[in-house]
Structures are given as structure tokens and as C-alpha cells.
Write an enzyme that holds these catalytic residues in place. Sequence first.
Site, short mmCIF file in Angstrom:
data_model
loop_
_atom_site.label_atom_id
_atom_site.label_comp_id
_atom_site.label_asym_id
_atom_site.label_seq_id
_atom_site.Cartn_x
_atom_site.Cartn_y
_atom_site.Cartn_z
CG HIS A 36 -22.01 61.57 -10.62
ND1 HIS A 36 -21.32 61.82 -9.46
CD2 HIS A 36 -23.22 62.16 -10.46
CE1 HIS A 36 -22.06 62.52 -8.63
NE2 HIS A 36 -23.23 62.75 -9.21
CG HIS A 120 -24.26 70.29 -12.82
ND1 HIS A 120 -25.63 70.25 -12.73
CD2 HIS A 120 -23.79 69.90 -11.62
CE1 HIS A 120 -25.98 69.86 -11.51
NE2 HIS A 120 -24.87 69.63 -10.81
P1 2AM Z 1 -24.74 67.90 -7.61
O1 2AM Z 1 -23.69 67.22 -8.41
O2 2AM Z 1 -25.29 69.11 -8.31
O3 2AM Z 1 -24.33 68.18 -6.20
C1 2AM Z 1 -25.45 62.58 -5.72
O4 2AM Z 1 -25.45 63.24 -4.52
C2 2AM Z 1 -25.92 63.47 -6.83
O5 2AM Z 1 -27.25 63.90 -6.57
C3 2AM Z 1 -25.09 64.70 -7.00
O6 2AM Z 1 -24.71 64.77 -8.36
C4 2AM Z 1 -25.95 65.85 -6.60
O7 2AM Z 1 -25.95 66.89 -7.50
C5 2AM Z 1 -27.32 65.29 -6.59
N1 2AM Z 1 -28.04 65.74 -5.41
C6 2AM Z 1 -27.69 65.54 -4.14
N2 2AM Z 1 -28.61 66.06 -3.30
C7 2AM Z 1 -29.56 66.62 -4.08
C8 2AM Z 1 -30.77 67.30 -3.81
N3 2AM Z 1 -31.22 67.52 -2.56
N4 2AM Z 1 -31.48 67.72 -4.86
C9 2AM Z 1 -31.06 67.52 -6.11
N5 2AM Z 1 -29.93 66.88 -6.42
C10 2AM Z 1 -29.19 66.42 -5.42
#
Ligand code: 2AM
Length: 178
Positions: A36, A120
Site C-alpha cells: 500500500h 513510497h
Molecule cells: P512504511 O511503509 O514507510 O513503513 C502502516 O504501518 C503504515 O504506516 C506503513 O506504511 C508505515 O510506513 C506507516 N508507519 C508505521 N509506523 C509509522 C510511524 N511511527 N511513523 C510514520 N509512519 C509509520
Amino acid sequence: MRLFVALDLPWPLREHLATLIGGIPGARWVPDDNLHLTLRFIGEVNAPQAEEIDLALAALRGRAFALTLAGVGTFAKGGRETQLWAGVARNPALDHLQNKVETALQRAGLEPERRRFTPHVTLARLDNAVPQKIAGFVQAHNLFRAEPIRVDHFTLFSSRLGKEASVYTAEVAYPLSA
Ligand code: 2AM
């Protein structure tokens, strides 16, 4: 519950992304179903906050647009690459939607997101991967470019931490107008 706002990706695109997977021992690849593009991570909220968030997102008026995934890259922390992703071709409409989501969430009472939006699709976490293998992957897939998709909704997801991978559930889809 733990929430985030994201674009789900149509199956053919997830299938295409899945063809990239492999070749980095120690990488933890994201299961196809979980691929996603996050617009805004929210984190833990209680039920009344979740309700406010849903109301604010439902009131958002946005337009559908085309989106193309292109290129691959990594995020690093403390000098170590931690995350491998597919990038997004320049897309002012996506930035605009992300902005609107951010504004809506602040209206719902959330603190502003301090981090710059870097669109991304996370492909893998790289905890124990060898740097040369990561570099090889990035080089091999630098010219990756997917078919454009039409984005006609965005989604509020909940996330539960599973044993192997997180389990994401689409809670509400919010349409974007044609
Ligand atoms: P990522 O793909 O860059 O890991 C669900 O977990 C989504 O939320 C993921 O796409 C993740 O990004 C993002 N995510 C998870 N923890 C996060 C955090 N502490 N801060 C920002 N984005 C977060």
C-alpha cells in the site's frame, strides 16, 4: 486501535510489485496483500477519536487522479539501510490529496505530522540484509516503472501487529470524484 490512511493498490499492480521480490537474503518482504502507499500514519487512537477522524475524512472533497509507481530506493537510519521501497513518479495530485488528508486530520484534533511526505510503497524491511545485495537490487530495478493506475478513493486502515506480518484491515473507503 492503530490507524493509518493509505491508497490500496489494485491486484495487477501488487502482482507486478511481487515480481520484484527476492534476491536479498535477510530481507523481510511485505506480503502482496499488504502492499500500500501510506498518506498519513495516525497511530493508536481511542473510539471517539476514530469517529472524529472518520468524520473529517468523509468531509474531504478530492478528485480522482492517475498514479505511476517508478524506481526503487531505500531509507536508512543511523547509517544502515532499513527499508526498501518502490517510488512514485512526480505527482502533484497525490501531494494535493496528502495535504488535504493532513488538514482533515488536524481538524480532527491530531498533532501535525512533522515528517515530510515521501510517497513510497514499502517492499521490504532490511534488518539483516547485506549492503551489497541491497545495492544490487536497487541497481537491477532502477528502471522499474509500473502501468499507471487510477486512484478513485483512499482508505482508512487499521493495523494489528501479527506474528509474521502486520494485519491490515480496510475500515472505510472514501471516494474521490471523477
Ligand atoms: P512504511 O511503509 O514507510 O513503513 C502502516 O504501518 C503504515 O504506516 C506503513 O506504511 C508505515 O510506513 C506507516 N508507519 C508505521 N509506523 C509509522 C510511524 N511511527 N511513523 C510514520 N509512519 C509509520
